[in-house]
Design a protein around this motif. Structure first.
Motif, mmCIF file in Angstrom:
data_model
loop_
_atom_site.group_PDB
_atom_site.id
_atom_site.type_symbol
_atom_site.label_atom_id
_atom_site.label_comp_id
_atom_site.label_asym_id
_atom_site.label_seq_id
_atom_site.Cartn_x
_atom_site.Cartn_y
_atom_site.Cartn_z
ATOM 1 N N GLU A 102 0.433 -0.632 0.066
ATOM 2 C CA GLU A 102 -0.097 -0.128 0.346
ATOM 3 C C GLU A 102 1.085 1.101 -0.382
ATOM 4 O O GLU A 102 0.724 2.103 -0.129
ATOM 5 C CB GLU A 102 -0.423 0.367 1.349
ATOM 6 N N TYR A 103 1.934 1.000 0.544
ATOM 7 C CA TYR A 103 2.898 2.571 1.546
ATOM 8 C C TYR A 103 2.988 2.687 -0.182
ATOM 9 O O TYR A 103 3.804 3.279 -0.846
ATOM 10 C CB TYR A 103 3.953 2.121 1.824
ATOM 11 N N LYS A 104 3.993 1.595 -1.085
ATOM 12 C CA LYS A 104 4.858 1.080 -2.198
ATOM 13 C C LYS A 104 3.798 1.878 -3.528
ATOM 14 O O LYS A 104 3.840 2.923 -4.225
ATOM 15 C CB LYS A 104 5.527 0.040 -2.541
ATOM 16 N N LEU A 105 2.888 1.680 -3.652
ATOM 17 C CA LEU A 105 1.139 2.240 -4.165
ATOM 18 C C LEU A 105 1.055 4.207 -3.646
ATOM 19 O O LEU A 105 1.035 4.311 -5.338
ATOM 20 C CB LEU A 105 0.329 1.582 -4.360
ATOM 21 N N TRP A 106 1.124 4.274 -2.838
ATOM 22 C CA TRP A 106 1.153 5.488 -2.391
ATOM 23 C C TRP A 106 2.077 6.281 -3.316
ATOM 24 O O TRP A 106 2.038 7.129 -3.968
ATOM 25 C CB TRP A 106 0.763 5.358 -1.279
ATOM 26 N N ARG A 107 3.517 6.021 -3.212
ATOM 27 C CA ARG A 107 4.650 6.259 -3.055
ATOM 28 C C ARG A 107 4.270 6.441 -5.009
ATOM 29 O O ARG A 107 4.830 7.812 -5.793
ATOM 30 C CB ARG A 107 6.271 5.846 -3.105
ATOM 31 N N GLN A 108 3.794 5.527 -5.564
ATOM 32 C CA GLN A 108 4.007 5.417 -7.003
ATOM 33 C C GLN A 108 3.030 6.375 -7.292
ATOM 34 O O GLN A 108 3.306 7.274 -7.958
ATOM 35 C CB GLN A 108 3.957 4.189 -7.512
ATOM 36 N N SER A 109 1.900 6.382 -7.116
ATOM 37 C CA SER A 109 1.297 7.500 -7.073
ATOM 38 C C SER A 109 1.206 9.081 -7.848
ATOM 39 O O SER A 109 1.289 10.243 -7.991
ATOM 40 C CB SER A 109 -0.737 7.641 -6.235
ATOM 41 N N VAL A 110 2.117 9.044 -5.843
ATOM 42 C CA VAL A 110 2.171 10.588 -5.893
ATOM 43 C C VAL A 110 3.654 10.934 -7.083
ATOM 44 O O VAL A 110 3.135 11.607 -7.813
ATOM 45 C CB VAL A 110 3.033 11.150 -4.461
ATOM 46 N N ASP A 141 3.255 13.666 -10.598
ATOM 47 C CA ASP A 141 3.985 14.762 -10.478
ATOM 48 C C ASP A 141 4.860 14.725 -11.444
ATOM 49 O O ASP A 141 5.815 15.653 -11.419
ATOM 50 C CB ASP A 141 4.873 15.164 -8.680
ATOM 51 N N ASN A 142 4.770 14.097 -12.362
ATOM 52 C CA ASN A 142 5.396 13.618 -13.474
ATOM 53 C C ASN A 142 7.473 13.287 -13.277
ATOM 54 O O ASN A 142 8.024 13.603 -13.564
ATOM 55 C CB ASN A 142 4.712 14.885 -14.796
ATOM 56 N N TRP A 143 7.399 12.554 -11.987
ATOM 57 C CA TRP A 143 8.202 12.231 -11.971
ATOM 58 C C TRP A 143 9.084 13.677 -11.884
ATOM 59 O O TRP A 143 10.295 13.500 -12.004
ATOM 60 C CB TRP A 143 9.252 11.086 -13.088
ATOM 61 N N LYS A 184 13.754 19.740 -10.038
ATOM 62 C CA LYS A 184 14.460 18.575 -10.849
ATOM 63 C C LYS A 184 13.858 17.207 -11.468
ATOM 64 O O LYS A 184 12.703 16.981 -10.759
ATOM 65 C CB LYS A 184 15.555 18.535 -9.839
ATOM 66 N N LYS A 185 14.251 16.559 -12.389
ATOM 67 C CA LYS A 185 13.730 15.318 -12.991
ATOM 68 C C LYS A 185 15.552 14.719 -13.474
ATOM 69 O O LYS A 185 16.469 15.580 -13.086
ATOM 70 C CB LYS A 185 13.488 15.340 -14.433
ATOM 71 N N THR A 195 6.550 15.062 -4.301
ATOM 72 C CA THR A 195 7.351 14.835 -4.635
ATOM 73 C C THR A 195 8.212 16.438 -4.632
ATOM 74 O O THR A 195 8.461 17.062 -5.127
ATOM 75 C CB THR A 195 6.713 15.042 -6.126
ATOM 76 N N LEU A 196 9.547 15.676 -4.147
ATOM 77 C CA LEU A 196 10.426 16.452 -4.010
ATOM 78 C C LEU A 196 11.917 15.542 -3.688
ATOM 79 O O LEU A 196 12.138 14.731 -3.301
ATOM 80 C CB LEU A 196 10.302 16.864 -2.606
#
Length: 105
Positions: free
Chosen positions: A28-36, A40-42, A49-50, A77-78
């Motif tokens: 669930e946490y990994k999916l949350w991170r992925q969604s964020v 924010d387009n990575w 910064k990308k 995303t920071l």
């Protein structure tokens, strides 16, 4: 060489994984991170910064808002450098809370 894992290790804590570690390694946490990151387009939302190591930061702290831990709108995303400047980076969140409690007294 003696066995130093499991119950024989000096780091053994009775087989109990701390809640924080359990949550942060959950699907669930990994999916949350992925969604964020995807929302924010990575890209770091502060400096743009990308292609650098990115952090999925909780806007309202993970420790104090358990009901918002997996809310996509509570994430941003920071890049590492921008994340380090936030008031809630690392242990600062605990100092921030203590300062607020002291100001109430």
């Amino acid at each position: 060489m003696p066995e130093i894992s499991g119950a024989k290790s000096h780091l053994w804590r009775g087989g109990i994984t701390p809640e924080n570690h359990r949550i942060r390694t959950s699907l669930e946490y990994k999916l949350w991170r992925q969604s964020v990151f995807e929302r924010d387009n990575w890209t770091c939302i502060w400096c743009g910064k990308k292609g650098v190591y990115l952090h999925a930061d909780h806007i309202k702290p993970f420790a104090y808002y358990p009901e918002l831990r997996f809310a996509i709108d509570n994430g941003r995303t920071l890049c590492r450098e921008c994340h380090k400047t936030t008031n809630t980076y690392g242990k600062r969140v605990f100092k921030l809370r203590q300062n607020k409690l002291n100001n109430l007294n």
